[in-house]
Design an enzyme around this catalytic site. Structure first.
Site, short mmCIF file in Angstrom:
data_model
loop_
_atom_site.label_atom_id
_atom_site.label_comp_id
_atom_site.label_asym_id
_atom_site.label_seq_id
_atom_site.Cartn_x
_atom_site.Cartn_y
_atom_site.Cartn_z
N ASP A 93 -10.60 1.78 -25.16
CA ASP A 93 -11.73 1.77 -26.14
C ASP A 93 -12.11 1.36 -26.76
OD1 ASP A 93 -11.39 3.65 -26.65
OD2 ASP A 93 -12.27 5.41 -25.26
N ASP A 268 -10.34 3.95 -14.67
CA ASP A 268 -9.17 5.15 -15.34
C ASP A 268 -10.14 6.28 -15.82
OD1 ASP A 268 -10.75 5.87 -18.59
OD2 ASP A 268 -11.23 4.15 -17.85
N CYS A 306 3.84 15.47 -0.95
CA CYS A 306 4.22 15.04 -2.06
C CYS A 306 5.38 14.67 -2.43
CB CYS A 306 3.42 15.31 -3.49
SG CYS A 306 3.21 15.28 -5.11
N CYS A 308 6.21 14.54 -6.25
CA CYS A 308 7.04 14.72 -7.15
C CYS A 308 7.57 16.23 -7.59
CB CYS A 308 4.90 14.90 -7.43
SG CYS A 308 4.54 16.69 -7.74
N CYS A 311 6.00 19.46 -6.29
CA CYS A 311 5.57 20.07 -4.69
C CYS A 311 6.95 20.08 -4.82
CB CYS A 311 5.36 18.73 -4.75
SG CYS A 311 3.54 18.84 -4.84
N HIS A 337 1.37 17.17 -11.25
CA HIS A 337 1.56 16.56 -9.87
C HIS A 337 -0.02 15.66 -10.04
CE1 HIS A 337 0.32 17.22 -6.26
NE2 HIS A 337 -1.14 17.36 -6.32
#
Length: 371
Positions: A93, A268, A306, A308, A311, A337
């Site tokens: 940015d 974002d 999930c 990930c 999890c 996560h």
């Protein structure tokens, strides 16, 4: 490698778009969510973590990296990619949002913005040209023009005056880094507050300057969700069809789905990582506050749908314990996560657009996240 800036739309489902944006550090499959790495790092995660969850691009903060460690120091180390060991694309940015958020310690003028460092109170000045020079030093794949983000509630007269200055700043950024002068891309930022005609005016002016992409700024600044969606659906479809569209700093799962339905390609937000540190976790079934006593002896995974690392390996009871004990691992597992969930949501969105089932996916999450 495809030339940086090439943007190809592969599929549409209504206004939702499935596309590819090429950059100097690789192609980005959109719609995409960009984890925020304010200080050159996504808090608590390593680049390997981000690669494992298939983060295609991350965001760095010009203002913060300029103050510490300094953009020139980063440049001497080969740029932000080499300095942070992140090999995929980076968007930076321009510091424009800090212009908005530091109202008490900054002065705005036609030449730019003077502000005091939040670190030590030292005085600094950003002109449009300096904002670009800093981003050139950082070596990001996508640079943003310097703009003023107008807060919610400002009157039309101020908003229009600010918009005109933002356009002049955008032209100065483009003049300082002409199109095609390097591999870094530059996006213009549509402002205009909550006046639809001013939003259209801003877009018209920016299109004449010609950028590689266009962003929507000045949303999620205090307005209601309904007001935000109204502006979003009005202006996003009017943005160039053959250029990427980026909605800045807006990012609940439902906001992202709404943005995609309006034709936005890039998002974002600090929300998933910040909420993770506060114990609020996003799942396929809605939000979970891991602090709640009901999870004290809950041996089920956070989200059975999930895949990930968090999890697959830990229970709600353990995650609650870590949070209550203020263990650093809590921030890491929760952040892992939440960002995995967001990036997986984007994969689902891309697949749904390809299959013509985006509306069904959107309806599913609207039900899961109903208040």
């Amino acid at each position: 490698m495809t030339k940086p800036g090439k943007f190809t739309v592969h599929n549409t489902d209504g206004k939702a778009r499935r596309a590819t944006l090429s950059t100097a550090h690789g192609d980005i499959q959109t719609p995409i969510f960009m984890p925020v790495g304010t200080q050159g790092t996504v808090k608590s995660l390593t680049p390997l973590d981000l690669e494992e969850m298939d983060a295609q691009i991350i965001l760095g903060n010009t203002y913060h990296l300029y103050l510490r460690p300094g953009d020139e120091l980063v440049a001497r180390r080969g740029g932000l990619h080499k300095f942070s060991n992140w090999k995929r694309p980076i968007l930076t940015d321009s510091g424009g949002f800090q212009v908005f958020s530091l109202q008490g310690i900054r002065k705005l003028s036609e030449e730019g913005v003077e502000f005091r460092s939040y670190l030590n109170g030292s005085k600094h000045f950003f002109s449009p040209e300096k904002a670009i020079d800093i981003q050139k030093n950082l070596g990001s794949d996508i640079m943003m023009v310097l703009d003023e983000c107008v807060g919610y509630g400002n009157d039309r007269k101020y908003t229009e005056k600010s918009l005109e200055m933002t356009t002049r700043w955008a032209q100065r950024c483009r003049d300082h880094y002409p199109k095609g002068s390097g591999e870094q891309l530059m996006f213009g930022i549509v402002q205009g507050g909550f006046h639809k005609d001013l939003r259209e005016k801003s877009l018209y002016q920016l299109r004449k300057i010609d950028f590689e992409g266009f962003a929507i700024g000045g949303l999620s600044v205090g307005e209601s969700t309904e007001e935000m969606y109204d502006i979003l659906h009005h202006i996003a479809p009017k943005m160039p069809e053959k250029k990427p569209r980026y909605l800045m700093g807006v990012g609940t799962p439902l906001d992202i789905l709404e943005g995609v339905s309006a034709g936005v390609d890039m998002f974002d937000c600090v929300l998933p990582s910040r909420n993770a540190r506060n114990g609020t976790l996003f799942t396929s079934m809605g939000k979970i506050n891991i602090k709640r006593a009901e999870f004290t002896e809950d041996d089920s995974p956070l989200d059975p749908n999930c895949n990930c690392y968090t999890c697959r390996n830990f229970t709600k009871a353990y995650l609650r314990h870590l949070y209550q004990a203020k263990e650093l691992l809590s921030y890491r597992l929760n952040t892992y996560h939440n960002l995995y969930f967001y990036l997986d949501l984007m994969k689902q969105i891309r697949a749904a657009i390809e299959n013509g089932t985006f509306n069904e996916l959107k309806a599913h999450y609207e039900t899961a996240y109903a208040k």
